[in-house]
Design an enzyme around this catalytic site. Structure first.
Site, PDB file in Angstrom:
ATOM      1  N   LYS A 119      28.076  43.390  32.526  1.00  0.00           N
ATOM      2  CA  LYS A 119      28.246  43.103  31.092  1.00  0.00           C
ATOM      3  C   LYS A 119      27.841  41.676  30.748  1.00  0.00           C
ATOM      4  O   LYS A 119      27.228  41.433  29.716  1.00  0.00           O
ATOM      5  CB  LYS A 119      29.716  43.301  30.660  1.00  0.00           C
ATOM      6  CG  LYS A 119      30.249  44.683  30.840  1.00  0.00           C
ATOM      7  CD  LYS A 119      31.648  44.808  30.261  1.00  0.00           C
ATOM      8  CE  LYS A 119      32.676  43.889  30.899  1.00  0.00           C
ATOM      9  NZ  LYS A 119      32.982  44.190  32.307  1.00  0.00           N
TER      10      LYS A 119
ATOM     11  N   ARG B 129      39.864  45.840  25.611  1.00  0.00           N
ATOM     12  CA  ARG B 129      40.042  46.283  26.979  1.00  0.00           C
ATOM     13  C   ARG B 129      41.136  47.333  27.085  1.00  0.00           C
ATOM     14  O   ARG B 129      41.468  47.788  28.168  1.00  0.00           O
ATOM     15  CB  ARG B 129      40.431  45.082  27.824  1.00  0.00           C
ATOM     16  CG  ARG B 129      39.494  44.866  28.977  1.00  0.00           C
ATOM     17  CD  ARG B 129      39.866  43.570  29.630  1.00  0.00           C
ATOM     18  NE  ARG B 129      39.367  43.480  30.949  1.00  0.00           N
ATOM     19  CZ  ARG B 129      38.338  42.725  31.303  1.00  0.00           C
ATOM     20  NH1 ARG B 129      37.672  42.041  30.416  1.00  0.00           N
ATOM     21  NH2 ARG B 129      37.996  42.657  32.547  1.00  0.00           N
TER      22      ARG B 129
ATOM     23  N   ARG C 200      29.109  37.983  44.300  1.00  0.00           N
ATOM     24  CA  ARG C 200      28.963  36.969  43.244  1.00  0.00           C
ATOM     25  C   ARG C 200      29.518  35.618  43.706  1.00  0.00           C
ATOM     26  O   ARG C 200      30.561  35.543  44.329  1.00  0.00           O
ATOM     27  CB  ARG C 200      29.733  37.424  41.988  1.00  0.00           C
ATOM     28  CG  ARG C 200      29.776  36.378  40.882  1.00  0.00           C
ATOM     29  CD  ARG C 200      30.073  36.955  39.542  1.00  0.00           C
ATOM     30  NE  ARG C 200      31.393  37.552  39.443  1.00  0.00           N
ATOM     31  CZ  ARG C 200      31.818  38.226  38.360  1.00  0.00           C
ATOM     32  NH1 ARG C 200      31.040  38.372  37.317  1.00  0.00           N
ATOM     33  NH2 ARG C 200      33.026  38.745  38.340  1.00  0.00           N
TER      34      ARG C 200
ATOM     35  N   ARG D 287      34.828  33.536  42.742  1.00  0.00           N
ATOM     36  CA  ARG D 287      35.877  33.604  41.719  1.00  0.00           C
ATOM     37  C   ARG D 287      37.114  34.216  42.367  1.00  0.00           C
ATOM     38  O   ARG D 287      36.990  35.173  43.130  1.00  0.00           O
ATOM     39  CB  ARG D 287      35.389  34.500  40.577  1.00  0.00           C
ATOM     40  CG  ARG D 287      35.603  33.914  39.210  1.00  0.00           C
ATOM     41  CD  ARG D 287      34.919  34.722  38.166  1.00  0.00           C
ATOM     42  NE  ARG D 287      35.692  35.900  37.784  1.00  0.00           N
ATOM     43  CZ  ARG D 287      35.334  36.748  36.823  1.00  0.00           C
ATOM     44  NH1 ARG D 287      34.223  36.544  36.165  1.00  0.00           N
ATOM     45  NH2 ARG D 287      36.074  37.780  36.526  1.00  0.00           N
TER      46      ARG D 287
ATOM     47  N   ARG E  58      41.572  45.442  40.109  1.00  0.00           N
ATOM     48  CA  ARG E  58      40.759  45.338  38.883  1.00  0.00           C
ATOM     49  C   ARG E  58      40.177  46.700  38.530  1.00  0.00           C
ATOM     50  O   ARG E  58      40.112  47.067  37.358  1.00  0.00           O
ATOM     51  CB  ARG E  58      39.619  44.334  39.087  1.00  0.00           C
ATOM     52  CG  ARG E  58      40.117  42.910  39.075  1.00  0.00           C
ATOM     53  CD  ARG E  58      39.056  41.969  39.568  1.00  0.00           C
ATOM     54  NE  ARG E  58      37.999  41.708  38.596  1.00  0.00           N
ATOM     55  CZ  ARG E  58      36.891  41.051  38.894  1.00  0.00           C
ATOM     56  NH1 ARG E  58      36.675  40.641  40.126  1.00  0.00           N
ATOM     57  NH2 ARG E  58      35.997  40.825  37.969  1.00  0.00           N
TER      58      ARG E  58
HETATM   59  P1  ADP Z   1      35.650  41.276  34.681  1.00  0.00           P
HETATM   60  O1  ADP Z   1      35.278  42.067  33.477  1.00  0.00           O
HETATM   61  O2  ADP Z   1      34.554  41.189  35.664  1.00  0.00           O
HETATM   62  O3  ADP Z   1      36.968  41.665  35.296  1.00  0.00           O
HETATM   63  P2  ADP Z   1      36.184  38.982  32.985  1.00  0.00           P
HETATM   64  O4  ADP Z   1      35.634  37.635  33.232  1.00  0.00           O
HETATM   65  O5  ADP Z   1      35.737  39.753  31.811  1.00  0.00           O
HETATM   66  O6  ADP Z   1      35.878  39.770  34.334  1.00  0.00           O
HETATM   67  O7  ADP Z   1      37.781  38.921  32.914  1.00  0.00           O
HETATM   68  C1  ADP Z   1      38.548  38.267  33.896  1.00  0.00           C
HETATM   69  C2  ADP Z   1      40.020  38.554  33.659  1.00  0.00           C
HETATM   70  O8  ADP Z   1      40.424  38.055  32.366  1.00  0.00           O
HETATM   71  C3  ADP Z   1      40.394  40.030  33.601  1.00  0.00           C
HETATM   72  O9  ADP Z   1      40.570  40.564  34.894  1.00  0.00           O
HETATM   73  C4  ADP Z   1      41.683  39.985  32.783  1.00  0.00           C
HETATM   74  O10 ADP Z   1      42.778  39.577  33.564  1.00  0.00           O
HETATM   75  C5  ADP Z   1      41.409  38.897  31.770  1.00  0.00           C
HETATM   76  N1  ADP Z   1      40.867  39.447  30.495  1.00  0.00           N
HETATM   77  C6  ADP Z   1      39.612  39.330  30.012  1.00  0.00           C
HETATM   78  N2  ADP Z   1      39.484  39.944  28.818  1.00  0.00           N
HETATM   79  C7  ADP Z   1      40.704  40.464  28.541  1.00  0.00           C
HETATM   80  C8  ADP Z   1      41.239  41.233  27.461  1.00  0.00           C
HETATM   81  N3  ADP Z   1      40.481  41.616  26.412  1.00  0.00           N
HETATM   82  N4  ADP Z   1      42.537  41.596  27.512  1.00  0.00           N
HETATM   83  C9  ADP Z   1      43.305  41.248  28.539  1.00  0.00           C
HETATM   84  N5  ADP Z   1      42.880  40.537  29.599  1.00  0.00           N
HETATM   85  C10 ADP Z   1      41.591  40.140  29.609  1.00  0.00           C
END
Ligand code: ADP
Length: 221
Positions: free
Chosen positions: A13, A88, A124, A157, A168
C-alpha cells in the site's frame, strides 16, 4: 476525490500510495506514518499511541482519528487525498463517512498472497534517520545495511520482526478484511492483484483513476 487503499500489511500500500501521489498530485496519507511521527515528536496523541504500537494490534480509534482529522484539515487535502491504513475497521469506515462523506470515493483492495506479504515484511529495512525504505530482496541499498541517501545504518521496523507478523495478519483478517465486503457492497471497490512488481500493481489502478479524473472530478471535491 478520496482514494482508499485497503490491503494486508506488506501488500505494498505504501509503495502504491507514493506512486499515486506523484501521478495525481493528491497527498498520500499513511496513518502508520502519522502515528510513528507523533510518537517521535512526543505529542500528546503520540504518547497515547506509543504503548499500543509495534505489537501487531490496532491503536485505539480515537487517537488515530485525532491525527487524521488534523491532517485532513490541511489545505492540500481540499481537492483529494489518498488514504493508506485508514479505515482499518468498520467503525473507522463509519467515522470517515461522518467526517467527510460528500466526497466521491474509490477503494482499491491491494491483494497479495500471504506468503508474498510475509516475505516482503521480513525483508523490509528502514533508515531510522531519513526514513528511506529498502528491501533486502527487491530494493537493496548500494552498500549492505547502509542508507544510500544519508549513510545511516538500516534497521528493521519493530513490527516487521518475525514474531510480530502473525499477530498483524490476524488483526488484518479479523478487523480490516471485513471492509472489503463493506466497500464491495457500496460498489466502490476494485480488486488489484499485488503479487507482482510495483509497476504491475500500479498500472491497473492508474487506468481506473485516469478514467475518473478525466471525467472531471479533479479540481472538484
Ligand atoms: P502495516 O499496514 O504494514 O501494518 P502501518 O505503517 O500502516 O503498517 O501501521 C503500523 C501500525 O500502526 C499498525 O500495525 C497499527 O498498530 C497502527 N495503525 C495504523 N493505522 C491505524 C488505524 N487506522 N487504526 C488503528 N491503528 C492503526
Amino acid at each position: 476525490m478520496r482514494v482508499i487503499l485497503l490491503g494486508a500489511p506488506g501488500s505494498g500500500k505504501g509503495s502504491v500510495g507514493e506512486r499515486l501521489r506523484e501521478a495525481t498530485g493528491f497527498p498520500w496519507i499513511s496513518t502508520g506514518d502519522l502515528l510513528r511521527e507523533a510518537v517521535r515528536d512526543r505529542t500528546p496523541l503520540g504518547l497515547r499511541a506509543e504503548s499500543q504500537l509495534g505489537k501487531g494490534g490496532l491503536v485505539d480509534d480515537e487517537t488515530v482519528l485525532g491525527l487524521l482529522r488534523e491532517r485532513l484539515s490541511r489545505p492540500d487535502c481540499r481537492d483529494g487525498y489518498i488514504l493508506d491504513g485508514y479505515p482499518r475497521n468498520l467503525e473507522q469506515a463509519a467515522t470517515l463517512e461522518k467526517l467527510d462523506g460528500d466526497r466521491p470515493e474509490i477503494v482499491f483492495d491491494i491483494d497479495a498472497r500471504e506468503d508474498v506479504v510475509v516475505r516482503r515484511l521480513s525483508s523490509r529495512r528502514i533508515c531510522p534517520s531519513c526514513e528511506a525504505i529498502y528491501n533486502t530482496i527487491s530494493k537493496r541499498p548500494k552498500k549492505e545495511g547502509v542508507c544510500d541517501v544519508c549513510g545511516a545504518a538500516l534497521v528493521q521496523r519493530t513490527d516487521d520482526r518475525a514474531e510480530i507478523i502473525p499477530e498483524r495478519m490476524r488483526t488484518y483478517r479479523a478487523k480490516t478484511e471485513p471492509l472489503v465486503s463493506h466497500y464491495a457492497a457500496r460498489g466502490t471497490l476494485h480488486r488489484i492483484d499485488a503479487n507482482g512488481t510495483i509497476e504491475e500493481t500500479v498500472r491497473p489502478i492508474q487506468a481506473v483513476l485516469d478514467g475518473l479524473l478525466t471525467k472531471g472530478s479533479r479540481g472538484g471535491r
